[in-house]
Design a protein around this motif. Structure first.
Motif, PDB file in Angstrom:
ATOM      1  N   VAL A 117      24.189  17.239  46.461  1.00  0.00           N
ATOM      2  CA  VAL A 117      25.463  17.567  45.830  1.00  0.00           C
ATOM      3  C   VAL A 117      25.389  17.418  44.312  1.00  0.00           C
ATOM      4  N   ALA A 118      24.669  16.403  43.858  1.00  0.00           N
ATOM      5  CA  ALA A 118      24.613  16.090  42.432  1.00  0.00           C
ATOM      6  C   ALA A 118      23.602  16.977  41.696  1.00  0.00           C
ATOM      7  N   SER A 119      23.859  17.195  40.438  1.00  0.00           N
ATOM      8  CA  SER A 119      22.913  17.937  39.596  1.00  0.00           C
ATOM      9  C   SER A 119      22.011  17.005  38.804  1.00  0.00           C
ATOM     10  N   GLU A 120      22.367  15.729  38.769  1.00  0.00           N
ATOM     11  CA  GLU A 120      21.565  14.731  38.067  1.00  0.00           C
ATOM     12  C   GLU A 120      21.513  13.450  38.893  1.00  0.00           C
ATOM     13  N   ALA A 121      20.538  12.596  38.586  1.00  0.00           N
ATOM     14  CA  ALA A 121      20.413  11.308  39.257  1.00  0.00           C
ATOM     15  C   ALA A 121      20.076  10.242  38.233  1.00  0.00           C
ATOM     16  N   VAL A 122      20.551   9.024  38.501  1.00  0.00           N
ATOM     17  CA  VAL A 122      20.295   7.917  37.590  1.00  0.00           C
ATOM     18  C   VAL A 122      20.250   6.633  38.410  1.00  0.00           C
ATOM     19  N   ALA A 123      19.402   5.703  38.011  1.00  0.00           N
ATOM     20  CA  ALA A 123      19.363   4.404  38.676  1.00  0.00           C
ATOM     21  C   ALA A 123      20.665   3.666  38.403  1.00  0.00           C
ATOM     22  N   LEU A 124      21.110   2.875  39.380  1.00  0.00           N
ATOM     23  CA  LEU A 124      22.379   2.165  39.216  1.00  0.00           C
ATOM     24  C   LEU A 124      22.371   1.290  37.967  1.00  0.00           C
ATOM     25  N   ALA A 125      21.237   0.695  37.650  1.00  0.00           N
ATOM     26  CA  ALA A 125      21.142  -0.167  36.475  1.00  0.00           C
ATOM     27  C   ALA A 125      21.312   0.595  35.167  1.00  0.00           C
ATOM     28  N   GLU A 126      21.249   1.931  35.245  1.00  0.00           N
ATOM     29  CA  GLU A 126      21.332   2.755  34.035  1.00  0.00           C
ATOM     30  C   GLU A 126      22.579   3.638  33.999  1.00  0.00           C
ATOM     31  N   VAL A 127      23.592   3.314  34.808  1.00  0.00           N
ATOM     32  CA  VAL A 127      24.771   4.184  34.850  1.00  0.00           C
ATOM     33  C   VAL A 127      25.552   4.166  33.542  1.00  0.00           C
ATOM     34  N   ASP A 128      25.329   3.188  32.696  1.00  0.00           N
ATOM     35  CA  ASP A 128      26.031   3.159  31.419  1.00  0.00           C
ATOM     36  C   ASP A 128      25.696   4.375  30.553  1.00  0.00           C
ATOM     37  N   ARG A 129      24.585   5.016  30.841  1.00  0.00           N
ATOM     38  CA  ARG A 129      24.242   6.204  30.042  1.00  0.00           C
ATOM     39  C   ARG A 129      24.933   7.472  30.542  1.00  0.00           C
ATOM     40  N   VAL A 130      25.676   7.359  31.646  1.00  0.00           N
ATOM     41  CA  VAL A 130      26.444   8.509  32.137  1.00  0.00           C
ATOM     42  C   VAL A 130      27.672   8.673  31.254  1.00  0.00           C
ATOM     43  N   ARG A 131      27.787   9.794  30.615  1.00  0.00           N
ATOM     44  CA  ARG A 131      28.885  10.056  29.673  1.00  0.00           C
ATOM     45  C   ARG A 131      29.845  11.069  30.267  1.00  0.00           C
ATOM     46  N   GLY A 132      30.858  10.570  30.937  1.00  0.00           N
ATOM     47  CA  GLY A 132      31.810  11.481  31.563  1.00  0.00           C
ATOM     48  C   GLY A 132      31.246  12.042  32.860  1.00  0.00           C
ATOM     49  N   GLY A 133      31.699  13.246  33.214  1.00  0.00           N
ATOM     50  CA  GLY A 133      31.272  13.819  34.478  1.00  0.00           C
ATOM     51  C   GLY A 133      31.785  12.995  35.648  1.00  0.00           C
ATOM     52  N   THR A 134      31.100  13.069  36.770  1.00  0.00           N
ATOM     53  CA  THR A 134      31.483  12.342  37.976  1.00  0.00           C
ATOM     54  C   THR A 134      30.298  11.519  38.463  1.00  0.00           C
ATOM     55  N   LEU A 135      30.492  10.231  38.537  1.00  0.00           N
ATOM     56  CA  LEU A 135      29.458   9.324  39.027  1.00  0.00           C
ATOM     57  C   LEU A 135      29.653   9.127  40.525  1.00  0.00           C
ATOM     58  N   LEU A 136      28.621   9.402  41.310  1.00  0.00           N
ATOM     59  CA  LEU A 136      28.667   9.299  42.767  1.00  0.00           C
ATOM     60  C   LEU A 136      27.785   8.145  43.218  1.00  0.00           C
ATOM     61  N   ILE A 137      28.410   7.165  43.868  1.00  0.00           N
ATOM     62  CA  ILE A 137      27.655   6.021  44.387  1.00  0.00           C
ATOM     63  C   ILE A 137      28.063   5.767  45.834  1.00  0.00           C
ATOM     64  N   ALA A 138      27.220   5.052  46.562  1.00  0.00           N
ATOM     65  CA  ALA A 138      27.555   4.622  47.921  1.00  0.00           C
ATOM     66  C   ALA A 138      27.713   3.112  47.918  1.00  0.00           C
ATOM     67  N   ASN A 139      28.707   2.630  48.650  1.00  0.00           N
ATOM     68  CA  ASN A 139      28.963   1.194  48.704  1.00  0.00           C
ATOM     69  C   ASN A 139      29.558   0.821  50.063  1.00  0.00           C
ATOM     70  N   GLY A 164      36.504   9.947  30.197  1.00  0.00           N
ATOM     71  CA  GLY A 164      36.977  11.211  30.733  1.00  0.00           C
ATOM     72  C   GLY A 164      36.302  11.619  32.027  1.00  0.00           C
ATOM     73  N   GLY A 165      35.689  10.659  32.706  1.00  0.00           N
ATOM     74  CA  GLY A 165      34.964  10.959  33.929  1.00  0.00           C
ATOM     75  C   GLY A 165      35.642  10.404  35.169  1.00  0.00           C
ATOM     76  N   TRP A 166      35.004  10.634  36.303  1.00  0.00           N
ATOM     77  CA  TRP A 166      35.509  10.179  37.590  1.00  0.00           C
ATOM     78  C   TRP A 166      34.457   9.328  38.281  1.00  0.00           C
ATOM     79  N   LEU A 167      34.918   8.497  39.204  1.00  0.00           N
ATOM     80  CA  LEU A 167      34.036   7.721  40.060  1.00  0.00           C
ATOM     81  C   LEU A 167      34.298   8.123  41.508  1.00  0.00           C
ATOM     82  N   VAL A 168      33.244   8.467  42.241  1.00  0.00           N
ATOM     83  CA  VAL A 168      33.341   8.763  43.669  1.00  0.00           C
ATOM     84  C   VAL A 168      32.514   7.727  44.414  1.00  0.00           C
ATOM     85  N   VAL A 169      33.157   7.037  45.349  1.00  0.00           N
ATOM     86  CA  VAL A 169      32.494   5.983  46.114  1.00  0.00           C
ATOM     87  C   VAL A 169      32.401   6.416  47.574  1.00  0.00           C
TER      88      VAL A 169
END
Length: 333
Positions: A117-139, A164-169
């Protein structure tokens, strides 16, 4: 005799539950197969004998609304924030069509569909570099069982909102915990959660899940799925199951106890398990490939990973017999 397939092939690594492939790959394995390749409760909710569902008419919209109300109570949110979907897998794949900002960035490692679904991937420890968009995590996370507490989730949600972004859990495995769903952060918070009926209740074939979101997202979802998003059986069984508080509370305790028993067994065989979800455990071991093959020859299917050959995920055995077969198969190494 047929040669067993290598565990590195995508048949087994794409997702769990591929018993048909296992039957073909290991034709001489003892029956019945024990499927430990999923995180589905192996002791499902017992459907009452008197619970009859008439499949002839179209599903009742009033019954659907009642299902969403009962499920919302279970999730700890208001019903107007809840919409039923034909499985949380579908909810994930609909995400780009629900008006969330792009790009969608998946925190990895994660469930395979997140990456699709995602167009990009990032390690959870590096999510601070996500600038906006939608962050998708599982919990809890799949496959490693990592669990973020509510304070950490709220921090992520607020940080995304500020940019200006969203969080999807993806909360597919969250029903083992009585804590409310993450969208309780606020009325119009840019947060979406997804829940699965099949995993906790052990009835994955019903294909029922939920999106929990602000009203604008719920409206967009209803526009996509129409008046009959799920079957009459999903509505009927879902209403009764979510209302069965006695079974839910007892099952939460039983799953934790069964997971501890699995942990102890794995430890006896030199396998250290991790994960906060009692529905599955992840083992990291240099001989994970050989263990998968050994268990396959014993009629026990576990979950391998193409990109991590040292990982092997174990679901919960259903009963003493399944625990015994797993114990004996591990001992043969």
């Amino acid at each position: 005799m047929m040669q067993a397939k290598s565990m590195s092939e995508p048949d087994f690594a794409r997702h769990g539950g591929r018993i048909d492939d296992a039957l073909a790959a290991y034709p001489d394995a003892p029956r019945p197969w024990i499927d430990l390749s999923t995180g589905i409760n192996p002791v499902p909710w017992p459907v009452p004998k008197g619970l009859l569902v008439d499949p002839a008419p179209l599903p009742s919209t009033a019954a659907l609304a009642d299902l969403e109300q009962i499920a919302a109570c279970h999730f700890g949110v208001e019903a107007r924030h809840v919409a039923a979907v034909p499985g949380s897998e579908i909810a994930l794949r609909l995400l780009p069509m629900l008006g969330v900002p792009l790009p969608i960035v998946a925190a990895v490692p994660s469930y395979g569909t997140h990456r699709e679904v995602a167009s990009e991937a990032v390690a959870l420890a590096e999510v601070d570099r996500v600038r906006g968009g939608t962050l998708l995590i599982a919990n809890p996370n799949n496959p490693d069982g990592r669990l973020l507490d509510r304070a950490a989730l709220h921090k992520l949600a607020m940080r995304q909102a500020e940019r200006g972004g969203w969080l999807v859990v993806d909360e597919a495995f969250a029903d083992t915990d009585p804590a409310p769903s993450i969208p309780a952060v606020g009325e119009d918070a840019p947060v979406i959660a997804m829940r699965s009926f099949g995993k906790f209740f052990g009835l994955a074939g019903i294909r029922l899940g939920f999106i929990i979101a602000p009203p604008m997202v719920i409206a967009a979802l209803r526009g996509l799925l129409g008046d009959w998003p799920v079957s009459a059986q999903a509505i009927g069984w879902g209403r009764a199951a979510y209302a069965d508080r006695e079974w839910i509370e007892a099952t939460r305790i039983a799953l934790v106890e069964r997971a501890r028993r699995l942990d102890a067994m794995l430890a006896r065989h030199g396998l250290s398990a991790r994960g906060a979800s009692p529905l599955f455990r992840l083992v990291e071991h240099p001989d994970a490939r050989a263990i998968f093959e050994r268990l396959g020859r014993a009629g026990i299917l576990t979950r391998p990973f193409v990109d991590r050959a040292d990982w092997l995920r174990f679901g919960l055995p259903a009963d003493d017999g399944a625990f015994g077969r797993l114990d004996r198969a591990l001992a043969r190494g």
